[in-house]
Design an enzyme around this catalytic site. Structure first.
Site, PDB file in Angstrom:
ATOM      1  N   ARG A  71       0.848  -1.183   0.000  1.00 21.11           N
ATOM      2  CA  ARG A  71       0.000   0.000   0.000  1.00 21.11           C
ATOM      3  C   ARG A  71       0.888   1.238   0.000  1.00 21.11           C
ATOM      4  O   ARG A  71       1.994   1.219   0.514  1.00 21.11           O
ATOM      5  CB  ARG A  71      -0.894   0.028   1.231  1.00 21.11           C
ATOM      6  CG  ARG A  71      -2.033  -0.968   1.186  1.00 21.11           C
ATOM      7  CD  ARG A  71      -2.988  -0.804   2.361  1.00 21.11           C
ATOM      8  NE  ARG A  71      -2.366  -1.133   3.620  1.00 21.11           N
ATOM      9  CZ  ARG A  71      -1.894  -0.265   4.493  1.00 21.11           C
ATOM     10  NH1 ARG A  71      -1.999   1.029   4.264  1.00 21.11           N
ATOM     11  NH2 ARG A  71      -1.354  -0.664   5.615  1.00 21.11           N
ATOM     12  N   TYR A 199      -1.238  -3.690  -7.101  1.00 22.73           N
ATOM     13  CA  TYR A 199      -1.011  -4.391  -5.829  1.00 22.73           C
ATOM     14  C   TYR A 199      -2.325  -4.448  -5.032  1.00 22.73           C
ATOM     15  O   TYR A 199      -3.047  -3.438  -4.932  1.00 22.73           O
ATOM     16  CB  TYR A 199       0.083  -3.694  -4.984  1.00 22.73           C
ATOM     17  CG  TYR A 199       0.063  -4.213  -3.569  1.00 22.73           C
ATOM     18  CD1 TYR A 199       0.603  -5.469  -3.286  1.00 22.73           C
ATOM     19  CD2 TYR A 199      -0.593  -3.519  -2.553  1.00 22.73           C
ATOM     20  CE1 TYR A 199       0.499  -6.000  -2.016  1.00 22.73           C
ATOM     21  CE2 TYR A 199      -0.695  -4.046  -1.284  1.00 22.73           C
ATOM     22  CZ  TYR A 199      -0.149  -5.292  -1.020  1.00 22.73           C
ATOM     23  OH  TYR A 199      -0.260  -5.824   0.239  1.00 22.73           O
ATOM     24  N   LYS A 208      -9.595  -2.120   1.677  1.00 22.79           N
ATOM     25  CA  LYS A 208      -9.307  -0.903   2.441  1.00 22.79           C
ATOM     26  C   LYS A 208     -10.084   0.307   1.908  1.00 22.79           C
ATOM     27  O   LYS A 208     -10.556   1.142   2.676  1.00 22.79           O
ATOM     28  CB  LYS A 208      -7.806  -0.606   2.422  1.00 22.79           C
ATOM     29  CG  LYS A 208      -6.926  -1.752   2.888  1.00 22.79           C
ATOM     30  CD  LYS A 208      -7.233  -2.175   4.295  1.00 22.79           C
ATOM     31  CE  LYS A 208      -6.189  -3.158   4.793  1.00 22.79           C
ATOM     32  NZ  LYS A 208      -6.489  -3.626   6.148  1.00 22.79           N
ATOM     33  N   HIS A 228     -11.156  -1.553  11.499  1.00 18.80           N
ATOM     34  CA  HIS A 228     -10.031  -2.408  11.086  1.00 18.80           C
ATOM     35  C   HIS A 228      -9.820  -3.463  12.177  1.00 18.80           C
ATOM     36  O   HIS A 228      -8.871  -3.381  12.947  1.00 18.80           O
ATOM     37  CB  HIS A 228      -8.790  -1.511  10.925  1.00 18.80           C
ATOM     38  CG  HIS A 228      -7.624  -2.185  10.285  1.00 18.80           C
ATOM     39  ND1 HIS A 228      -6.333  -1.746  10.479  1.00 18.80           N
ATOM     40  CD2 HIS A 228      -7.538  -3.243   9.452  1.00 18.80           C
ATOM     41  CE1 HIS A 228      -5.507  -2.509   9.792  1.00 18.80           C
ATOM     42  NE2 HIS A 228      -6.201  -3.419   9.166  1.00 18.80           N
ATOM     43  N   SER A 250      -0.457  -2.933  12.005  1.00 21.79           N
ATOM     44  CA  SER A 250       0.154  -4.051  11.271  1.00 21.79           C
ATOM     45  C   SER A 250       1.358  -4.590  12.050  1.00 21.79           C
ATOM     46  O   SER A 250       1.903  -3.913  12.922  1.00 21.79           O
ATOM     47  CB  SER A 250       0.544  -3.625   9.859  1.00 21.79           C
ATOM     48  OG  SER A 250       1.295  -2.465   9.921  1.00 21.79           O
ATOM     49  N   CYS A 252       1.349  -7.020  14.237  1.00 22.14           N
ATOM     50  CA  CYS A 252       1.038  -7.417  15.616  1.00 22.14           C
ATOM     51  C   CYS A 252       0.345  -8.787  15.665  1.00 22.14           C
ATOM     52  O   CYS A 252      -0.152  -9.186  16.703  1.00 22.14           O
ATOM     53  CB  CYS A 252       0.152  -6.374  16.290  1.00 22.14           C
ATOM     54  SG  CYS A 252       1.018  -4.847  16.665  1.00 22.14           S
ATOM     55  N   ASP A 279      -9.641  -9.117   9.402  1.00 21.27           N
ATOM     56  CA  ASP A 279      -9.142  -7.770   9.080  1.00 21.27           C
ATOM     57  C   ASP A 279     -10.151  -6.643   9.279  1.00 21.27           C
ATOM     58  O   ASP A 279      -9.772  -5.577   9.736  1.00 21.27           O
ATOM     59  CB  ASP A 279      -8.643  -7.762   7.626  1.00 21.27           C
ATOM     60  CG  ASP A 279      -7.753  -6.570   7.321  1.00 21.27           C
ATOM     61  OD1 ASP A 279      -6.960  -6.182   8.194  1.00 21.27           O
ATOM     62  OD2 ASP A 279      -7.850  -6.016   6.205  1.00 21.27           O
ATOM     63  N   ARG A 372       1.912 -12.154  -0.278  1.00 23.13           N
ATOM     64  CA  ARG A 372       0.560 -12.409   0.239  1.00 23.13           C
ATOM     65  C   ARG A 372      -0.046 -13.704  -0.279  1.00 23.13           C
ATOM     66  O   ARG A 372       0.355 -14.209  -1.324  1.00 23.13           O
ATOM     67  CB  ARG A 372      -0.362 -11.259  -0.200  1.00 23.13           C
ATOM     68  CG  ARG A 372       0.042  -9.888   0.310  1.00 23.13           C
ATOM     69  CD  ARG A 372      -0.450  -9.676   1.693  1.00 23.13           C
ATOM     70  NE  ARG A 372      -0.020  -8.419   2.272  1.00 23.13           N
ATOM     71  CZ  ARG A 372      -0.714  -7.747   3.196  1.00 23.13           C
ATOM     72  NH1 ARG A 372      -1.870  -8.212   3.610  1.00 23.13           N
ATOM     73  NH2 ARG A 372      -0.246  -6.641   3.707  1.00 23.13           N
TER      74      ARG A 372
HETATM   75  C1  OXD Z   1      -3.026  -4.034   6.263  1.00 20.89           C
HETATM   76  C2  OXD Z   1      -3.538  -5.219   5.555  1.00 20.89           C
HETATM   77  O1  OXD Z   1      -2.056  -3.422   5.799  1.00 20.89           O
HETATM   78  O2  OXD Z   1      -4.490  -5.825   6.043  1.00 20.89           O
HETATM   79  O3  OXD Z   1      -3.597  -3.693   7.299  1.00 20.89           O
HETATM   80  O4  OXD Z   1      -2.996  -5.552   4.490  1.00 20.89           O
HETATM   81 MN    MN Z   2      -5.422  -4.769   7.639  1.00 19.94          MN
END
Ligand code: OXD
Ligand code: MN
Length: 593
Positions: A71, A199, A208, A228, A250, A252, A279, A372
């Site tokens: 991102r 991406y 998102k 989130h 992120s 965690c 998520d 991913r």
């Molecule tokens: C993030 C994802 O960056 O879920 O939070 O990819």
């Molecule tokens: Mn996320």
């Protein structure tokens, strides 16, 4: 062939077709035959590599452009009329200016290409939570990923009918020029435009862009919340399931927590964990006055490196069929995939994420650190039986957390809703060696929404406070920290499956089943109340894990004050009051452990 008679949809698609000038327009029906044909085409064009179909049936590998792997927050914009409504945490541009810039780029962008029209639903089609959108794209990779991550096809058009409240999305790959990359949101007219990227997080617009940035705006207007957060169900030995949501920045371990397997002894007692989402959570007040949640997605877009049969067997099993891998390594011995942390035996020979020859002595990583898997939720062995329930699941607790070496104790509970909102608003994580820049720097990430809140952060906090007043039976709010370190810098808490022990306490508190100690921070567990059976954590270590350092917390209050000043004058007075009350409790030495 159009899948809808909705005049607004048709006239907008006509307009976009005239602008982008594709050779043909193809509607995605959601039928398996069409998806299979697109997979074949992607393989023939080299967009996808077909993997070993015996070991990984239905699985494919994709490599992105090396400059298009994550991102891009500095290229992400919220374009509302007034700059002040986007707030200090978002990039803003005047909508008129941005539209003309985007349309100039989109002009003829599909020449010689196909426009795919993806009708998609976030959440179960027809459910009270569901919101519908259309993504126009020139990327088969996007079509195939959206097909895993959302519910796509004709049923979406049927459910939308003539309604004009759909989300418009345009994605053009153009030439993937990183300097011309734009991820743009127009919340005032429910429109998303992604340019020059292919991406996932930038172009799978349901995730998102829609389910958080646009939906956070819709939730504010309509009285619900887009967060989130993972959603999981905890089933006790008597078969009663209680649900919690959890927000973490992120790195965690959100996906790991969402699919947690309890430790042996606790499993034997009959506890189970069910994954509803890893998520995003959409939350609404139910008729019974509780807060109910759905996962608006239909798949997992998880980070591959570090995922293993040890760290997260449920995620590993989820990726064994019908999965698209992006930027992982190709194990040439059997045409399967590999990434760092999958096991301790890297392949003797692989093709790395950039398509280059790789061996274990190669200096660079085989898989990109942000590589991913896109896996269907239905593959997950612990997927909740309520996953497809259009009413969602009732939430007993909301958990915030971050990565803090010393400051936050293992777990504590807020005194009440407003205090919990305060805890979420000052949430932070310390940077790790995995990120670029200095290690140990505190990065504030309120409710883990810093990159995803589609409007002014202070107004978002106000919305949380307003929701609290409207929910007759609100969930209890908690903060956890799995990352406390001892004097030698080692993690003091085992984490992973053992986090179940903390969840057990949270559930017991949320159901008013046990007491707790009132401290300066909130309610903390008595050391004896965290189930340590079978665990190598002594009472003294447990005491350390739950301890609160006065000076560090005075520093923390200072940091929070500076952050609130940066967010500006719209910060709700209730949150300032919470900050002052906390500071005064700490200054007074009120029950510091
Ligand atoms: C993030 C994802 O960056 O879920 O939070 O990819
Ligand atoms: Mn996320």
């Amino acid at each position: 062939m159009n899948l809808t008679k909705n005049k607004s949809v048709i006239s907008w698609i006509d307009e976009m077709t005239k602008l982008t000038k594709p050779d043909q327009v193809v509607w995605i029906t959601g039928e398996e035959e069409q998806i299979a044909q697109l997979r074949e085409q992607a393989v023939a064009e080299g967009t996808l590599i077909r993997l070993n179909q015996e070991k990984l049936p239905g699985c494919y590998l994709h490599r992105t452009d090396p400059d298009d792997v994550a991102r891009v927050e500095d290229r992400t914009f919220i374009c509302c009329k007034n700059e002040s409504d986007a707030g200090p945490t978002n990039h803003w541009m005047d909508p008129k200016l941005m539209y003309s810039k985007m349309y100039a780029m989109a002009d003829g962008a599909y020449k010689g290409r196909t426009m795919y029209v993806i009708p998609y639903s976030m959440s179960i089609v027809g459910s009270p939570f569901a919101k519908y959108g259309f993504e126009l794209t020139d990327s088969i990779y996007v079509v195939l990923n959206m097909h895993i991550m959302t519910r796509v096809g004709k049923s979406v058009c049927d459910a939308l009918g003539d309604d004009t409240g759909f989300i418009k999305g345009l994605h053009c790959q153009c030439n993937l020029d990183p300097k011309e990359k734009y991820i743009v949101h127009f919340p005032e007219d429910n429109t998303i435009i992604s340019m020059n990227s292919n991406y996932g997080g930038n172009v799978l617009q349901g995730k998102k862009c829609f389910a958080l940035r646009i939906a956070s705006n819709l939730g504010r207007q309509e009285g619900w919340m887009a967060e989130h957060m993972l959603i999981l169900g905890i089933e006790n030995p008597r078969g009663k399931v209680r649900y919690v949501t959890a927000a973490f920045p992120s790195a965690c371990g959100k996906t790991n927590l969402a699919m947690l397997i309890p430790p042996e002894g606790i499993l034997k007692e009959g506890w189970k964990v069910w994954c509803v989402g890893d998520d995003i959570a959409w939350l609404r007040i139910g008729q019974d006055g509780r807060l109910w949640a759905v996962n608006p997605e239909n798949g997992f877009f998880g980070v591959a490196p570090g995922t293993s049969m040890k760290s997260n067997p449920n995620a590993m099993i989820s990726t064994r069929k019908d999965t698209i891998f992006t930027n992982v390594a190709l194990d040439t011995s059997d045409n399967t995939v590999w990434w760092e942390g999958m096991n301790k035996t890297p392949p003797a020979h692989a093709i790395d994420w950039r398509g280059r020859e790789w061996t274990p002595s190669s200096p660079e990583k085989a898989a990109h650190p942000n590589s991913r898997f896109t896996a269907p939720a239905r593959n997950c062995p612990c997927l909740s039986p309520e996953f497809d329930n259009p009413q969602g699941v009732p939430i007993s607790a909301i958990i915030f957390g971050g990565r803090r070496a010393k400051t936050a104790p293992l777990v504590y509970q807020s005194f009440n809703w407003n205090h919990g909102v305060f805890m979420g608003s000052i949430m932070a994580s310390e940077t790790t060696a995995a990120a670029t820049g200095a290690v140990g720097v505190v990065r504030r990430d309120p409710m883990a929404m810093l990159p995803f809140c589609g409007y002014h952060m202070a107004d978002y906090w106000q919305h949380w406070l307003d929701m609290g007043r409207k929910i007759p039976h609100p969930p209890k709010i908690f903060n956890v920290n799995w990352f406390r370190t001892d004097d030698d810098g080692n993690f003091a808490w085992p984490g992973f499956g053992d986090n179940m022990r903390v969840l057990e306490w949270i559930i017991a508190r949320a159901s008013d089943e046990i007491g707790a100690e009132e401290t300066a921070l909130g309610y903390e567990p008595y050391t004896r109340d965290i189930n340590a059976k079978g665990l190598d954590v002594t009472t003294s270590v447990m005491r350390d894990l739950l301890s609160v350092d006065r000076n560090l917390w005075l520093e923390e209050c200072k940091g929070a004050r500076e952050y609130y000043k940066k967010i500006g004058e719209r910060v709700p007075v209730e949150l300032w009051e919470e900050l002052e009350a906390l500071e005064s409790r700490i200054n007074r030495g009120y029950h510091i452990r």
